[in-house]
Design a protein around this motif. Structure first.
Motif, PDB file in Angstrom:
ATOM      1  N   ASP A 210     -36.447  40.962  56.549  1.00  0.00           N
ATOM      2  CA  ASP A 210     -36.950  40.087  56.117  1.00  0.00           C
ATOM      3  C   ASP A 210     -37.699  39.067  56.577  1.00  0.00           C
ATOM      4  O   ASP A 210     -38.593  38.964  56.474  1.00  0.00           O
ATOM      5  CB  ASP A 210     -36.509  39.876  54.606  1.00  0.00           C
ATOM      6  CG  ASP A 210     -36.260  41.385  54.474  1.00  0.00           C
ATOM      7  OD1 ASP A 210     -37.205  42.338  54.208  1.00  0.00           O
ATOM      8  OD2 ASP A 210     -35.040  41.105  53.080  1.00  0.00           O
ATOM      9  N   ILE A 211     -36.888  38.036  57.255  1.00  0.00           N
ATOM     10  CA  ILE A 211     -37.414  37.037  57.856  1.00  0.00           C
ATOM     11  C   ILE A 211     -38.448  36.423  58.578  1.00  0.00           C
ATOM     12  O   ILE A 211     -39.082  36.266  58.687  1.00  0.00           O
ATOM     13  CB  ILE A 211     -36.308  36.077  58.017  1.00  0.00           C
ATOM     14  CG1 ILE A 211     -35.130  35.614  56.668  1.00  0.00           C
ATOM     15  CG2 ILE A 211     -36.328  34.791  58.307  1.00  0.00           C
ATOM     16  CD1 ILE A 211     -33.833  34.574  56.822  1.00  0.00           C
ATOM     17  N   ASN A 212     -37.525  37.740  59.500  1.00  0.00           N
ATOM     18  CA  ASN A 212     -38.907  38.225  61.114  1.00  0.00           C
ATOM     19  C   ASN A 212     -39.778  38.294  60.641  1.00  0.00           C
ATOM     20  O   ASN A 212     -41.303  37.878  60.782  1.00  0.00           O
ATOM     21  CB  ASN A 212     -37.636  38.571  62.056  1.00  0.00           C
ATOM     22  CG  ASN A 212     -36.662  38.448  62.697  1.00  0.00           C
ATOM     23  OD1 ASN A 212     -36.521  37.127  62.922  1.00  0.00           O
ATOM     24  ND2 ASN A 212     -35.993  38.935  62.663  1.00  0.00           N
ATOM     25  N   HIS A 213     -39.913  39.213  59.789  1.00  0.00           N
ATOM     26  CA  HIS A 213     -41.675  40.084  59.004  1.00  0.00           C
ATOM     27  C   HIS A 213     -42.088  38.946  58.179  1.00  0.00           C
ATOM     28  O   HIS A 213     -43.588  38.720  58.692  1.00  0.00           O
ATOM     29  CB  HIS A 213     -41.172  40.954  57.932  1.00  0.00           C
ATOM     30  CG  HIS A 213     -42.068  41.768  57.723  1.00  0.00           C
ATOM     31  ND1 HIS A 213     -43.065  42.919  59.064  1.00  0.00           N
ATOM     32  CD2 HIS A 213     -43.188  42.402  56.419  1.00  0.00           C
ATOM     33  CE1 HIS A 213     -44.203  43.148  57.830  1.00  0.00           C
ATOM     34  NE2 HIS A 213     -43.579  42.249  57.001  1.00  0.00           N
ATOM     35  N   GLU A 225     -43.817  26.550  60.763  1.00  0.00           N
ATOM     36  CA  GLU A 225     -42.783  27.891  60.732  1.00  0.00           C
ATOM     37  C   GLU A 225     -42.259  28.325  59.071  1.00  0.00           C
ATOM     38  O   GLU A 225     -42.079  26.981  58.254  1.00  0.00           O
ATOM     39  CB  GLU A 225     -41.646  27.816  61.638  1.00  0.00           C
ATOM     40  CG  GLU A 225     -41.035  28.840  61.759  1.00  0.00           C
ATOM     41  CD  GLU A 225     -40.208  29.234  62.563  1.00  0.00           C
ATOM     42  OE1 GLU A 225     -39.113  30.360  62.674  1.00  0.00           O
ATOM     43  OE2 GLU A 225     -39.618  27.843  63.618  1.00  0.00           O
ATOM     44  N   TRP A 226     -42.897  29.675  58.587  1.00  0.00           N
ATOM     45  CA  TRP A 226     -41.842  29.244  57.322  1.00  0.00           C
ATOM     46  C   TRP A 226     -40.651  29.713  57.359  1.00  0.00           C
ATOM     47  O   TRP A 226     -39.582  30.331  58.656  1.00  0.00           O
ATOM     48  CB  TRP A 226     -42.651  30.570  56.809  1.00  0.00           C
ATOM     49  CG  TRP A 226     -43.731  30.591  56.519  1.00  0.00           C
ATOM     50  CD1 TRP A 226     -44.525  31.338  57.376  1.00  0.00           C
ATOM     51  CD2 TRP A 226     -44.370  30.418  55.384  1.00  0.00           C
ATOM     52  NE1 TRP A 226     -46.155  31.027  56.208  1.00  0.00           N
ATOM     53  CE2 TRP A 226     -45.610  30.309  55.484  1.00  0.00           C
ATOM     54  CE3 TRP A 226     -43.594  29.374  54.572  1.00  0.00           C
ATOM     55  CZ2 TRP A 226     -46.743  29.873  54.681  1.00  0.00           C
ATOM     56  CZ3 TRP A 226     -44.287  28.911  52.880  1.00  0.00           C
ATOM     57  CH2 TRP A 226     -46.306  29.752  53.361  1.00  0.00           C
ATOM     58  N   LYS A 227     -39.777  28.535  56.511  1.00  0.00           N
ATOM     59  CA  LYS A 227     -38.228  28.614  56.309  1.00  0.00           C
ATOM     60  C   LYS A 227     -37.736  29.608  55.187  1.00  0.00           C
ATOM     61  O   LYS A 227     -38.591  29.225  54.023  1.00  0.00           O
ATOM     62  CB  LYS A 227     -37.383  27.627  56.640  1.00  0.00           C
ATOM     63  CG  LYS A 227     -37.810  26.640  58.238  1.00  0.00           C
ATOM     64  CD  LYS A 227     -37.491  27.472  59.004  1.00  0.00           C
ATOM     65  CE  LYS A 227     -38.262  26.968  60.103  1.00  0.00           C
ATOM     66  NZ  LYS A 227     -37.164  27.649  61.594  1.00  0.00           N
ATOM     67  N   PHE A 228     -36.887  30.488  55.374  1.00  0.00           N
ATOM     68  CA  PHE A 228     -36.549  30.664  53.772  1.00  0.00           C
ATOM     69  C   PHE A 228     -35.430  29.615  53.026  1.00  0.00           C
ATOM     70  O   PHE A 228     -34.900  28.713  53.771  1.00  0.00           O
ATOM     71  CB  PHE A 228     -35.330  32.479  53.637  1.00  0.00           C
ATOM     72  CG  PHE A 228     -34.561  32.439  53.298  1.00  0.00           C
ATOM     73  CD1 PHE A 228     -33.443  32.364  52.783  1.00  0.00           C
ATOM     74  CD2 PHE A 228     -35.046  32.735  51.493  1.00  0.00           C
ATOM     75  CE1 PHE A 228     -32.713  32.298  51.790  1.00  0.00           C
ATOM     76  CE2 PHE A 228     -34.517  33.612  50.796  1.00  0.00           C
ATOM     77  CZ  PHE A 228     -33.029  32.908  50.968  1.00  0.00           C
ATOM     78  N   GLU A 229     -35.840  29.409  51.816  1.00  0.00           N
ATOM     79  CA  GLU A 229     -35.092  28.275  51.384  1.00  0.00           C
ATOM     80  C   GLU A 229     -33.661  28.464  50.235  1.00  0.00           C
ATOM     81  O   GLU A 229     -32.701  28.506  50.237  1.00  0.00           O
ATOM     82  CB  GLU A 229     -36.073  27.519  50.321  1.00  0.00           C
ATOM     83  CG  GLU A 229     -35.505  26.060  50.068  1.00  0.00           C
ATOM     84  CD  GLU A 229     -34.764  26.418  48.246  1.00  0.00           C
ATOM     85  OE1 GLU A 229     -33.685  25.396  49.101  1.00  0.00           O
ATOM     86  OE2 GLU A 229     -34.329  26.896  47.762  1.00  0.00           O
ATOM     87  N   ARG A 230     -34.114  30.541  49.101  1.00  0.00           N
ATOM     88  CA  ARG A 230     -33.519  30.744  48.378  1.00  0.00           C
ATOM     89  C   ARG A 230     -33.685  31.892  47.613  1.00  0.00           C
ATOM     90  O   ARG A 230     -35.183  32.051  47.835  1.00  0.00           O
ATOM     91  CB  ARG A 230     -33.016  29.347  46.878  1.00  0.00           C
ATOM     92  CG  ARG A 230     -34.136  29.233  45.888  1.00  0.00           C
ATOM     93  CD  ARG A 230     -34.088  28.309  44.827  1.00  0.00           C
ATOM     94  NE  ARG A 230     -33.488  27.248  45.234  1.00  0.00           N
ATOM     95  CZ  ARG A 230     -34.096  26.108  45.043  1.00  0.00           C
ATOM     96  NH1 ARG A 230     -35.555  25.994  43.835  1.00  0.00           N
ATOM     97  NH2 ARG A 230     -33.720  25.054  45.256  1.00  0.00           N
ATOM     98  N   THR A 231     -33.417  32.880  46.763  1.00  0.00           N
ATOM     99  CA  THR A 231     -33.322  34.273  46.357  1.00  0.00           C
ATOM    100  C   THR A 231     -33.574  33.633  44.605  1.00  0.00           C
ATOM    101  O   THR A 231     -32.868  33.080  44.746  1.00  0.00           O
ATOM    102  CB  THR A 231     -32.718  34.827  46.173  1.00  0.00           C
ATOM    103  OG1 THR A 231     -32.666  35.789  47.989  1.00  0.00           O
ATOM    104  CG2 THR A 231     -32.887  36.025  45.942  1.00  0.00           C
ATOM    105  N   VAL A 232     -35.344  33.625  44.612  1.00  0.00           N
ATOM    106  CA  VAL A 232     -35.024  33.263  42.881  1.00  0.00           C
ATOM    107  C   VAL A 232     -34.892  33.976  42.181  1.00  0.00           C
ATOM    108  O   VAL A 232     -34.808  33.781  41.056  1.00  0.00           O
ATOM    109  CB  VAL A 232     -36.939  33.123  43.172  1.00  0.00           C
ATOM    110  CG1 VAL A 232     -37.579  32.469  41.971  1.00  0.00           C
ATOM    111  CG2 VAL A 232     -37.172  32.554  44.028  1.00  0.00           C
ATOM    112  N   TYR A 233     -35.126  35.695  42.149  1.00  0.00           N
ATOM    113  CA  TYR A 233     -34.947  36.898  41.486  1.00  0.00           C
ATOM    114  C   TYR A 233     -34.878  37.722  41.928  1.00  0.00           C
ATOM    115  O   TYR A 233     -35.624  38.417  42.665  1.00  0.00           O
ATOM    116  CB  TYR A 233     -36.240  36.426  40.720  1.00  0.00           C
ATOM    117  CG  TYR A 233     -36.234  37.333  39.186  1.00  0.00           C
ATOM    118  CD1 TYR A 233     -35.524  37.737  38.245  1.00  0.00           C
ATOM    119  CD2 TYR A 233     -37.024  38.962  39.839  1.00  0.00           C
ATOM    120  CE1 TYR A 233     -36.030  38.273  37.085  1.00  0.00           C
ATOM    121  CE2 TYR A 233     -37.422  39.926  38.360  1.00  0.00           C
ATOM    122  CZ  TYR A 233     -36.268  39.380  37.135  1.00  0.00           C
ATOM    123  OH  TYR A 233     -36.178  40.803  36.631  1.00  0.00           O
TER     124      TYR A 233
END
Length: 750
Positions: A210-213, A225-233
């Protein structure tokens, strides 16, 4: 005189009796079961019996037509050749794949509403409530987590007789013991692979794939660069074989090398069985939302783009929708926050300001207008004369097909930034989630409604026409006879908007299984809330049973505009930035504002997971991107202890050196890290600023840069004290001093 039996309890008893017939052994069955030579044979025989019973009763046979049947013939067939008959493998397979639903792991976790209620009790009452709730969940065939089920449990907890409650508590304890005694409890669907629904983890992290996509597909200028922070829902979506797929929303933040935030984005990920379903559900949702975005209405969240990818594990296709980020939560979040605050007598009981409710009401009405006509409407429209026009008089723009959203609810309306030129003291509401939106006329009569109910979905057969518990009468299942041929159209959306406003006024969630529920305010509302009759009357008109009695879109637009004007005429103007505190609603400070630095707790994560990320990326090369989920879960557990992580780091390097270079093994290593990191639920360090000053970071690192209006060259000698010179600098000075002495010695000799 004996009390009349509770019909709901009788229904629960019927369900338990039905399950006992299938999954429990009678005397003859148990004798044969116990006589078998080993545990494997006993288990096969048990599955064999379950398969036979399921085939005999039929899964669709009404409970009251279930009756015991004799297994003598089947037992004789089992014994005939001292082993399974020709039909036995099919029965065994069916029995093995239909385990006792009462032992499903999902039954032994409280849903969000039940858990919140449970936490308000003292420990002894918590145990009683927990056992009672588990008993009710086990004894019903409604899936755990269903809002209507949770509301029913809460209602019965306070209204049932003490004896009935005690019986249910005992039932809950009995089944909990059976569940925890199982060596291998029945797993719920979706625990073995990523992108399958996991009720035990409400906010699972994304997979590495998911992150790579996202990083490959989402636009990011050079240097960011886009960085994952948290899952919301996360919620359930649909079945894929034996797996249960999910919808999930992640928050990504785009940062530069110095940790400055440039953008935020919500990414909605949805699994499907094939590419046709990706186009039908994910692609169609994006196209509808994007077409609404072209009209530039401020009350609809922007959908930026969408993409998809194929993968070797289930689900084989994933769809991604990239959305703007709304940083101030949903209406549902704020209603629940108000509920929690009002439940505490020590906290101030504050209602939503009436101007805010008028603005929300108007924004939702404008959204209906846009979906109906394909064009926006000016803030001072419509006129009083135009307010009398019906929905049929709203002619769509050329090429536009009117839309109906059958899933407008508290959770699908979010708060974003205020508009600078339109009541800037109040946040703007935006509608999200257009997955159930379709063209008007889909559900126009009895036949089309019946066809829709035949499509299975996450809530059973009624997925395509709204969320159970919050549907207007003509959208309800079963539909009342007098509304069966009423179309589901903009008038149905008006009812949903009225329900949203009613819940905001009451500061409470509302669900009902009654198609013709009559709404009235609670005693608590009448005692503590002070809203104008104009607002209350308009809300109650929207909640009329008959669609013809509800206000038309132009009527809503006019009266929401006039209602706010009348309120200001009677009280005070609120159309500027300077609004009194009692007329504001408290929003938390934005956590990731554009132009600011990432929160300071991001610094520590890179050191903790740098090696782990590299290893996971190497492992992911085999194509199964879901193997990283366990590692992500482990990191989530570590991040929940964020305060401890920070304390340990301070102990290691000393509090006086937290933001300065420290020497370790002869190499300079900065405690200040600007690398990527996913904080999850990590708490901020107490007493530390949230924002990072670029200038401060530059001073700490001793590099040259230009920041904002402060354009200056920062020299190494001016910003680094002699006592903090690195070993390399000291060695260089030593070499220069030695060379100087050699030259001086040479001069003397010459």
């Amino acid at each position: 005189m004996a009390a009349a039996p509770d019909p709901q309890l009788a229904q629960l008893d019927d369900y338990m009796a039905k399950m006992d017939m299938v999954y429990e052994l009678d005397t003859a069955e148990k004798e044969l079961h116990d006589s078998l030579p080993d545990q494997a044979a006993k288990l096969r025989f048990q599955h064999y019996l379950i398969g036979i019973k399921l085939a005999h009763y039929g899964e669709d046979l009404p409970w009251n037509e279930w009756h015991p049947f004799k297994l003598k013939e089947h037992i004789e067939m089992w014994n005939a050749r001292d082993g399974p008959t020709a039909l036995a493998p099919a029965y065994i397979y069916r029995g093995r794949n239909k385990p006792d639903p009462r032992l499903d792991a999902r039954n032994y976790k409280l849903g969000p509403a039940l858990q919140a209620h449970h936490d308000t009790f003292d420990p002894e009452r918590q145990r009683s409530f927990h056992d009672y709730a588990i008993g009710r969940i086990v004894a019903t065939d409604v899936e755990n987590g269903d809002p209507a089920l949770e509301q029913s449990i809460l209602h019965d907890w306070y209204n049932n007789a003490e004896a009935d409650r005690s019986d249910m508590e005992e039932l809950g304890r009995h089944w909990q013991e059976r569940f925890y005694q199982l060596k291998h409890p029945v797993p719920h669907k979706g625990t073995n692979k990523g992108h399958c629904y996991d009720a035990s983890n409400i906010r699972p992290p994304p997979t590495v794939g998911d992150i790579n996509h996202v990083q490959a597909c989402a636009f990011a200028p050079t240097g960011t660069e886009w960085k994952f922070e948290r899952t919301v829902y996360q919620n359930r979506h649909r079945d894929h074989g034996r797996l249960q797929l999910r919808r999930i929303i992640h928050l990504f933040v785009r940062i530069d090398a110095f940790g400055i935030i440039h953008d935020r984005m919500a990414v909605k990920v949805q699994g499907e069985s094939n590419m046709a379903e990706i186009n039908e559900y994910v692609g169609r949702e994006f196209r509808i939302q994007n077409s609404l975005n072209q009209i530039e209405n401020p009350n609809i969240l922007v959908a930026r783009s969408w993409s998809h990818r194929q993968r070797p594990t289930a689900p084989p296709f994933l769809g991604y929708i990239f959305l703007d980020w709304a940083p101030f939560g949903s209406l549902l979040d704020h209603v629940r926050e108000a509920q929690a605050r009002n439940a505490n007598p020590s906290l101030r009981n504050k209602q939503f300001p009436e101007p805010l409710l008028w603005l929300i009401f108007r924004g939702l009405a404008e959204t209906l207008y846009v979906m109906r006509t394909g064009r926006t409407i000016a803030p001072d429209e419509p006129t009083e004369a135009e307010s009398r026009l019906g929905n049929g008089a709203l002619i769509p723009s050329p090429g536009w097909r009117p839309l109906v959203n059958t899933d407008i609810k508290l959770g699908n309306v979010v708060f974003s930034h205020a508009q600078k030129d339109h009541y800037p003291a109040y946040k703007t509401t935006k509608m999200i989630d257009f997955g159930n939106t379709g063209y008007a006329g889909r559900f126009r009569d009895e036949r089309s409604k019946r066809e829709a109910t035949a499509v299975p979905g996450k809530y059973g057969p009624f997925f395509h026409i709204g969320t159970p518990g919050i549907r207007p009468p003509e959208q309800h299942q079963p539909c009342p006879r007098r509304f069966i041929n009423e179309a589901v159209d903009s008038r149905s959306d008006t009812w949903n908007i009225g329900l949203i406003m009613f819940q905001l006024m009451e500061q409470d969630e509302f669900y009902t299984n009654k198609a013709l529920h009559t709404f009235s305010h609670t005693a608590e509302y009448n005692e503590s809330k002070q809203y104008s009759n104009r607002l209350n009357d308009l809300v109650m008109q929207c909640l009329k049973h008959s669609p013809d009695d509800r206000p038309q879109i132009n009527h809503l637009l006019y009266h929401t505009r006039i209602g706010l004007q009348k309120w200001q005429d009677a009280h005070i103007d609120v159309d500027g930035n300077d609004v009194a505190e009692w007329l504001r609603w408290g929003f938390e400070e934005e956590e990731f504002p554009i132009g600011k630095g990432v929160p300071r707790h991001w610094r520590w994560a890179r050191r903790r997971r740098r090696d782990g990320d590299d290893e996971r990326r190497r492992d992911d090369d085999d194509g199964d991107d879901d193997d990283c989920d366990d590692g992500d879960d482990l990191r989530d557990r570590r991040w929940r202890n964020g305060k401890e992580v920070i304390s340990k780091q301070r102990e290691q390097i000393g509090p006086e050196n937290v933001d300065h270079p420290v020497e370790r093994d002869g190499q300079e290593e900065h405690a200040l890290q600007w690398e990527d990191f996913k904080p999850g639920n990590m708490e901020r360090a107490i007493g530390r600023e949230t924002d990072i000053s670029v200038k401060e970071a530059v001073v700490q690192r001793g590099i040259r840069t230009v920041t904002g209006n402060n354009r200056a060259e920062l020299k190494q000698g001016e910003i680094t004290q002699e006592s903090r010179k690195s070993k390399r600098t000291r060695e260089k000075d030593g070499r220069e001093e030695s060379a100087k002495r050699v030259r001086m010695h040479s001069d003397v000799i010459t």
